[in-house]
Design an enzyme around this catalytic site. Structure first.
Site, short mmCIF file in Angstrom:
data_model
loop_
_atom_site.label_atom_id
_atom_site.label_comp_id
_atom_site.label_asym_id
_atom_site.label_seq_id
_atom_site.Cartn_x
_atom_site.Cartn_y
_atom_site.Cartn_z
CG LEU A 130 -1.65 1.32 1.52
CD1 LEU A 130 -2.63 1.66 0.41
CD2 LEU A 130 -2.39 1.24 2.87
N PRO A 133 6.13 6.56 -1.39
CG PRO A 133 8.06 6.82 -2.69
CD PRO A 133 6.77 6.04 -2.61
CB ALA A 135 0.36 7.24 -0.94
CD GLU A 364 -1.15 -3.50 9.92
OE1 GLU A 364 -2.36 -3.51 10.21
OE2 GLU A 364 -0.48 -4.54 9.83
CB SER A 367 0.18 7.04 17.95
OG SER A 367 0.78 5.84 18.40
#
Length: 392
Positions: A130, A133, A135, A364, A367
């Site tokens: 996914l 650089p 995104a 993923e 924070s």
């Protein structure tokens, strides 16, 4: 010292596998993990053994070569692995939740039959591509494109920070396939064979050193569309709800390993004629760590149990990941402090625990992104209660 809150939620078969995972870590991981860290490489053989044990398809149906186990079992297994070696646990979590999970949730029957048995048995490794650089959490920044031709889909672009990107046999690649009715990029997901990947480099990282973090490129690579065109973003968000439970479990496992090491060291290390475990300052560090660890595991298990019940966990997964990741960094930092100069050296594993834990605050969805997700869900719930007061 163990904080095992999940045992009561596991059935007999799941508990038996968890016991085999502990044995696997003792016999196949612990003797080698420091060497893997020095080499910054995980040998393919360890994934083959993990696949034979059933760790590469934990929640996938048995008919497709998986174990057909619960999300709570999955979380417990990732935690057990992470106590011993965070990098291996990270790769196995990504393979399960994102790669196998994507094909399982959105793939066609032919794709499930064609890919999952080899992936769940460990014959193939998978990567989930996914990030780019420009995104990450901002999927609208994806520059990789997929073009439909008479011969199928062709994918071109560059991906960065991809776990197992260079060594994977199969990759699931997110690419733009045009625009939506509102003018936003339409994102779709594709299965790409490793022949279509141009490996650029292994990215050197602060922690998780033996996990391969890659930069890769595609130049008109052949891809198979997963699900419907333009449905990639919806697929991704659903997968991340489970993926973030995996990262939370990873954080809990790393923190558990650090706390165990700190408690043992406090009992053994003497200063001023007695073990440092007798000093209140050390006891408070251990008490705070044990309390935060228990809270992190409970949040993680709640999200996993809700997934097992078929409930949506957008908020709960983000809460588990946010709290567990930040708690793990604090716990590992305290563990290193308890070790003093010895912990700052590479003679003890706590410095590795601290470096590895930081990834959990970033991967993923950082924070800060988790706080945005949680706040959005809280406000949406409040709006719904305001509009429908009788449903409260």
């Amino acid at each position: 010292m163990k904080i095992a809150l999940s045992a009561g939620r596991l059935n007999e078969r799941e508990r038996a596998l968890l016991k085999r995972v502990a044995d696997f870590c003792r016999d196949e991981v612990l003797p080698h993990c420091e060497q893997w860290e020095k080499e910054e490489h995980l040998p393919r053989g360890i994934f083959t053994k993990a696949g034979q044990l059933g760790l590469l398809g934990i929640t996938a149906p048995q008919a497709l070569g998986g174990q057909g186990m619960s999300q709570v079992a999955y979380a417990s297994i990732i935690k057990e692995l992470a106590q011993h070696h965070g990098a291996l646990a990270l790769n196995i979590a990504a393979h399960n939740a994102l790669c196998v999970g994507h094909i399982l949730s959105a793939g066609s029957d032919a794709q499930k039959q064609g890919y999952l048995p080899r992936l769940t048995r460990g014959e193939w490794l998978a990567a989930w591509a996914l990030t780019e650089p420009a995104a990450g959490s901002d999927m609208g920044g994806i520059q990789t494109t997929a073009k439909e031709t008479s011969g199928g889909w062709e994918i071109s672009g560059r991906k960065s920070f991809i776990t197992q990107g260079r060594s994977a046999d199969v990759l699931i690649v997110m690419a733009a396939t045009g625009t939506t009715a509102t003018g936003r990029k339409a994102i779709s997901a594709f299965i790409v064979n490793k022949r279509g990947v141009k490996p650029l480099r292994k990215i050197p990282t602060y922690g998780m050193k033996s996990s391969e973090t890659s930069e890769i490129q595609f130049d008109r690579a052949q891809g198979e569309l997963i699900g419907e065109r333009g449905q990639g973003q919806e697929q991704i968000l659903t997968l991340l709800d489970r993926g973030r439970i995996g990262i939370a479990s990873l954080a809990v496992g790393i923190a558990q390993g650090a706390l165990n090491a700190a408690a043992r060291y406090a009992l053994q290390r003497t200063q001023f004629g007695k073990p440092i475990a007798e000093f209140q300052a050390i006891q408070w560090l251990l008490a705070d760590s044990a309390t935060e660890l228990a809270a992190a595991e409970l949040l993680t298990l709640r999200a996993a149990a809700m997934q097992d019940e078929g409930l949506k966990t957008r908020k709960e997964s983000s809460m588990a990941k946010l709290f567990a990741a930040e708690a793990a960094t604090r716990i590992c930092n305290r563990a290193l402090q308890i070790h003093g100069g010895a912990g700052y050296s590479r003679g003890y594993p706590v410095e590795r625990y601290l470096r590895d834990a930081k990834l959990c605050e970033i991967g993923e969805g950082a924070s800060e992104i988790q706080r945005l997700v949680i706040a959005r869900q809280v406000l949406n719930e409040a709006k719904a209660e305001t509009l429908n007061p009788h449903n409260h």
